[in-house]
Design a protein around this motif. Structure first.
Motif, PDB file in Angstrom:
ATOM      1  N   MET A   1       0.870  -1.094   0.227  1.00 44.52           N
ATOM      2  CA  MET A   1      -0.046   0.030   0.106  1.00 44.52           C
ATOM      3  C   MET A   1       0.918   1.209  -0.124  1.00 44.52           C
ATOM      4  O   MET A   1       2.002   1.306   0.648  1.00 44.52           O
ATOM      5  CB  MET A   1      -0.908   0.068   1.273  1.00 44.52           C
ATOM      6  N   GLY A   2       0.389   2.382  -0.932  1.00 47.04           N
ATOM      7  CA  GLY A   2       0.950   3.508  -0.911  1.00 47.04           C
ATOM      8  C   GLY A   2       0.238   4.676  -1.021  1.00 47.04           C
ATOM      9  O   GLY A   2      -1.030   4.548  -0.935  1.00 47.04           O
ATOM     10  N   LEU A   3       0.895   5.805  -1.623  1.00 46.80           N
ATOM     11  CA  LEU A   3       0.234   6.914  -1.827  1.00 46.80           C
ATOM     12  C   LEU A   3      -0.933   6.881  -2.757  1.00 46.80           C
ATOM     13  O   LEU A   3      -2.085   7.569  -2.877  1.00 46.80           O
ATOM     14  CB  LEU A   3       1.252   8.051  -2.246  1.00 46.80           C
ATOM     15  N   GLY A   4      -0.652   5.777  -3.836  1.00 44.93           N
ATOM     16  CA  GLY A   4      -1.655   5.526  -4.727  1.00 44.93           C
ATOM     17  C   GLY A   4      -3.112   5.077  -4.347  1.00 44.93           C
ATOM     18  O   GLY A   4      -4.252   5.111  -4.975  1.00 44.93           O
ATOM     19  N   ASP A   5      -3.069   4.859  -3.100  1.00 45.49           N
ATOM     20  CA  ASP A   5      -4.197   4.115  -2.302  1.00 45.49           C
ATOM     21  C   ASP A   5      -4.983   5.608  -1.802  1.00 45.49           C
ATOM     22  O   ASP A   5      -6.437   5.315  -1.584  1.00 45.49           O
ATOM     23  CB  ASP A   5      -4.005   3.232  -0.903  1.00 45.49           C
ATOM     24  N   ILE A   6      -4.713   6.876  -1.896  1.00 49.12           N
ATOM     25  CA  ILE A   6      -5.441   7.921  -1.454  1.00 49.12           C
ATOM     26  C   ILE A   6      -6.258   8.495  -2.625  1.00 49.12           C
ATOM     27  O   ILE A   6      -5.905   8.525  -3.675  1.00 49.12           O
ATOM     28  CB  ILE A   6      -4.425   8.947  -0.903  1.00 49.12           C
ATOM     29  N   ARG A   7      -7.481   8.802  -1.995  1.00 48.47           N
ATOM     30  CA  ARG A   7      -8.343   9.366  -3.052  1.00 48.47           C
ATOM     31  C   ARG A   7      -8.850  10.821  -2.591  1.00 48.47           C
ATOM     32  O   ARG A   7      -8.501  11.290  -1.345  1.00 48.47           O
ATOM     33  CB  ARG A   7      -9.610   8.616  -3.089  1.00 48.47           C
ATOM     34  N   SER A  49       1.513  19.698   3.862  1.00 50.79           N
ATOM     35  CA  SER A  49       1.140  18.623   2.767  1.00 50.79           C
ATOM     36  C   SER A  49       1.369  17.130   3.261  1.00 50.79           C
ATOM     37  O   SER A  49       0.746  16.139   3.141  1.00 50.79           O
ATOM     38  CB  SER A  49       1.881  18.802   1.415  1.00 50.79           C
ATOM     39  N   LYS A  50       2.662  16.967   3.868  1.00 52.46           N
ATOM     40  CA  LYS A  50       3.012  15.644   4.065  1.00 52.46           C
ATOM     41  C   LYS A  50       2.101  15.129   5.115  1.00 52.46           C
ATOM     42  O   LYS A  50       1.758  13.983   5.184  1.00 52.46           O
ATOM     43  CB  LYS A  50       4.479  15.435   4.633  1.00 52.46           C
ATOM     44  N   ALA A  51       1.898  15.804   6.240  1.00 56.88           N
ATOM     45  CA  ALA A  51       0.835  15.439   7.223  1.00 56.88           C
ATOM     46  C   ALA A  51      -0.514  15.085   6.633  1.00 56.88           C
ATOM     47  O   ALA A  51      -1.015  14.202   7.091  1.00 56.88           O
ATOM     48  CB  ALA A  51       0.751  16.498   8.522  1.00 56.88           C
ATOM     49  N   ILE A  52      -0.943  15.916   5.782  1.00 54.69           N
ATOM     50  CA  ILE A  52      -2.263  15.672   5.263  1.00 54.69           C
ATOM     51  C   ILE A  52      -2.218  14.304   4.641  1.00 54.69           C
ATOM     52  O   ILE A  52      -3.285  13.500   4.631  1.00 54.69           O
ATOM     53  CB  ILE A  52      -2.629  16.916   4.429  1.00 54.69           C
ATOM     54  N   ALA A  53      -1.320  14.061   3.651  1.00 52.82           N
ATOM     55  CA  ALA A  53      -1.059  12.648   3.182  1.00 52.82           C
ATOM     56  C   ALA A  53      -1.068  11.608   3.947  1.00 52.82           C
ATOM     57  O   ALA A  53      -1.737  10.460   3.645  1.00 52.82           O
ATOM     58  CB  ALA A  53       0.193  12.734   1.851  1.00 52.82           C
ATOM     59  N   GLY A  54      -0.219  11.940   5.008  1.00 54.64           N
ATOM     60  CA  GLY A  54      -0.090  10.581   5.803  1.00 54.64           C
ATOM     61  C   GLY A  54      -1.493  10.007   6.683  1.00 54.64           C
ATOM     62  O   GLY A  54      -1.817   8.995   6.876  1.00 54.64           O
ATOM     63  N   VAL A  55      -2.197  11.259   7.015  1.00 51.22           N
ATOM     64  CA  VAL A  55      -3.656  11.036   7.575  1.00 51.22           C
ATOM     65  C   VAL A  55      -4.502  10.543   6.728  1.00 51.22           C
ATOM     66  O   VAL A  55      -5.267   9.823   6.916  1.00 51.22           O
ATOM     67  CB  VAL A  55      -4.163  12.346   8.261  1.00 51.22           C
ATOM     68  N   ALA A  56      -4.590  11.040   5.283  1.00 49.81           N
ATOM     69  CA  ALA A  56      -5.399  10.556   4.186  1.00 49.81           C
ATOM     70  C   ALA A  56      -5.035   9.098   3.875  1.00 49.81           C
ATOM     71  O   ALA A  56      -5.949   8.505   3.879  1.00 49.81           O
ATOM     72  CB  ALA A  56      -5.045  11.610   2.852  1.00 49.81           C
ATOM     73  N   HIS A  57      -3.878   8.928   4.086  1.00 45.77           N
ATOM     74  CA  HIS A  57      -3.580   7.345   4.033  1.00 45.77           C
ATOM     75  C   HIS A  57      -4.169   6.553   4.951  1.00 45.77           C
ATOM     76  O   HIS A  57      -4.770   5.312   4.781  1.00 45.77           O
ATOM     77  CB  HIS A  57      -2.064   7.046   3.964  1.00 45.77           C
ATOM     78  N   GLY A  58      -4.476   7.160   6.258  1.00 47.57           N
ATOM     79  CA  GLY A  58      -4.891   6.327   7.171  1.00 47.57           C
ATOM     80  C   GLY A  58      -6.491   6.097   7.015  1.00 47.57           C
ATOM     81  O   GLY A  58      -6.758   4.919   7.006  1.00 47.57           O
ATOM     82  N   TYR A  59      -6.866   7.296   6.567  1.00 44.38           N
ATOM     83  CA  TYR A  59      -8.445   7.056   6.125  1.00 44.38           C
ATOM     84  C   TYR A  59      -8.651   6.028   5.161  1.00 44.38           C
ATOM     85  O   TYR A  59      -9.923   5.222   4.922  1.00 44.38           O
ATOM     86  CB  TYR A  59      -9.020   8.540   5.706  1.00 44.38           C
ATOM     87  N   ALA A  60      -7.695   6.008   4.016  1.00 48.11           N
ATOM     88  CA  ALA A  60      -7.844   5.343   2.943  1.00 48.11           C
ATOM     89  C   ALA A  60      -7.729   3.798   3.248  1.00 48.11           C
ATOM     90  O   ALA A  60      -8.392   2.662   2.756  1.00 48.11           O
ATOM     91  CB  ALA A  60      -6.924   5.598   1.840  1.00 48.11           C
ATOM     92  N   THR A  61      -6.715   3.316   4.213  1.00 49.41           N
ATOM     93  CA  THR A  61      -6.391   2.154   4.650  1.00 49.41           C
ATOM     94  C   THR A  61      -6.230   1.604   5.708  1.00 49.41           C
ATOM     95  O   THR A  61      -6.285   0.434   6.312  1.00 49.41           O
ATOM     96  CB  THR A  61      -4.922   1.834   4.141  1.00 49.41           C
ATOM     97  N   GLY A  62      -6.669   2.650   6.620  1.00 52.84           N
ATOM     98  CA  GLY A  62      -6.560   2.311   8.365  1.00 52.84           C
ATOM     99  C   GLY A  62      -5.233   2.376   9.015  1.00 52.84           C
ATOM    100  O   GLY A  62      -4.935   2.080  10.009  1.00 52.84           O
TER     101      GLY A  62
END
Length: 408
Positions: A1-7, A49-62
């Motif tokens: 799983m990576g950044l590609g999972d984020i929507r 931006s990086k913090a938003i991406a890390g939390v968005a990844h959590g919403y996407a994958t847990g």
């Protein structure tokens, strides 16, 4: 799983939580520092931006990523967010420049008849940066500071200089990068003496803002290099770094250390020959899991030839080359495992590159840090992208080791 999972909706959810918690609490909750270069801009508000991406990844994958779990920058987070339709702008880089400027302008004292600046503050800051690299608490109690920094001042301070750890502990506040807590206001109007420190047990360390900046490995390396170049030019840096806890900065990555000989090995005869098989011992270690597909890709792109010396080796009747990370994966460098951070090298050049014996200059030529080899162009396939930021990071490491002004 990576950044590609984020929507798109995952990013929106992260920004909603950012506003609900507030910036400082959001960053603290999810283990991020303030953005160094890139900020997400949405409805007139700016987000790290990086913090938003890390939390968005959590919403996407847990799986809520922390800062050290992935790489930020133009090729990763910024690109991901832009591909999702968001605006990402450069911001906060001025904070890094301000940090480095303050480090160059420390109010260091000079002893009678000694033109050299005192090393007390620079050595104390390096000690604190080693703690930051090791994820130690940013504020340190006076007894710990006294017992750890005091011997450093004796060992690496100016000759015949008196070791007084209480001075940097207190006076570093003048840099704007440091704070002291635990001294009452009425006592703080003048420099407290050691007796007050011993009685009150105050704490000192980087301010929260400075600590956030130093969480970024690139900023931390530049800060270390700035201190060494400005105040510690003639010190044995390898000895200092080993003593202070910064030995990770003496190599670019994964050089193996020599094994320590142990007693109780196999018996030998008078000529030192063993009478049996070599002894064994059990060991447990933690290793970084690398993407082998990326290693194969860089070798394919470069045809299995070393990008430095153009050597094409064969082993067991097969081509042999090594995928070398430009900015090391492990602590303290925390480089990303991505194609832009890889070179295809022969074993010899890999060792030289990791050992900071060679570097790539800003014109793309490979040079020796000992100035003992003619420069030659780094060969690169047009389809092999390389991030100049990673190459610059490696150059700074080489400059730090070899005392080459301007290389970084």
């Amino acid at each position: 799983m990576g950044l590609g999972d984020i929507r798109h909706d995952h990013v929106i959810a992260a920004t909603v939580e950012f506003r609900r918690l507030g910036r400082d609490k959001f960053l603290r909750t999810y283990g991020f520092g303030r953005a160094m270069s890139y900020e997400l801009v949405l409805d007139g508000l700016r987000y790290d931006s990086k913090a938003i991406a890390g939390v968005a990844h959590g919403y996407a994958t847990g799986d809520f990523w922390k800062a050290r779990d992935f790489s930020g920058g133009a090729a990763t987070v910024a690109r991901c967010l832009r591909e999702l339709g968001f605006v990402v702008e450069t911001g906060a880089a001025d904070n890094r420049a301000a940090l480095l400027a303050r480090l160059r302008q420390l109010k260091v004292s000079r002893g009678p008849g000694n033109p050299d600046p005192s090393r007390h503050q620079p050595l104390s800051l390096l000690w604190a940066m080693a703690r930051a690299a090791d994820d130690r608490p940013r504020l340190t109690p006076w007894p710990t500071f006294r017992d750890e920094v005091g011997p450093l001042l004796v060992e690496f301070g100016l000759p015949n200089a008196k070791a007084t750890p209480e001075y940097p502990f207190w006076h570093l506040q003048g840099s704007g990068l440091w704070e002291v807590r635990g001294i009452p206001t009425e006592l703080a109007k003048r420099v407290p003496n050691v007796g007050i420190f011993n009685q009150r047990h105050p704490q000192a360390g980087f301010t929260a803002e400075t600590a956030d900046l130093l969480c970024d490995p690139v900023t931390r390396l530049e800060a270390i290099a700035t201190i060494c170049e400005t105040y510690l030019g003639d010190i044995d840096r390898q000895a200092l770094f080993s003593r202070i806890g910064l030995s990770g900065y003496t190599t670019a990555g994964g050089l193996l250390t020599a094994c320590v000989e142990e007693t109780g090995g196999a018996d030998t005869d008078e000529y030192g020959r063993s009478g049996g098989p070599a002894p064994r011992r059990e060991a447990t270690r933690s290793v970084i899991v690398r993407d082998e597909a990326l290693a194969r890709k860089v070798k394919e792109l470069e045809g299995g030839r070393c990008q430095v010396c153009d050597t094409a080796l064969r082993y067991l009747n097969r081509p042999y080359s090594e995928a070398a990370h430009i900015r090391g994966l492990g602590s303290p460098h925390h480089g990303p495992d991505e194609l832009q951070n890889l070179l295809c090298l022969c074993p010899n050049c890999h060792i030289l590159f990791d050992g900071l014996e060679i570097y790539v200059d800003s014109d793309g030529h490979v040079r020796g840090t000992r100035d003992d080899r003619a420069p030659r162009p780094l060969r690169r396939d047009p389809g092999h992208p390389m991030d100049e930021a990673h190459i610059a990071y490696h150059r700074t490491l080489c400059a730090l080791k070899a005392r080459i002004p301007g290389v970084g």
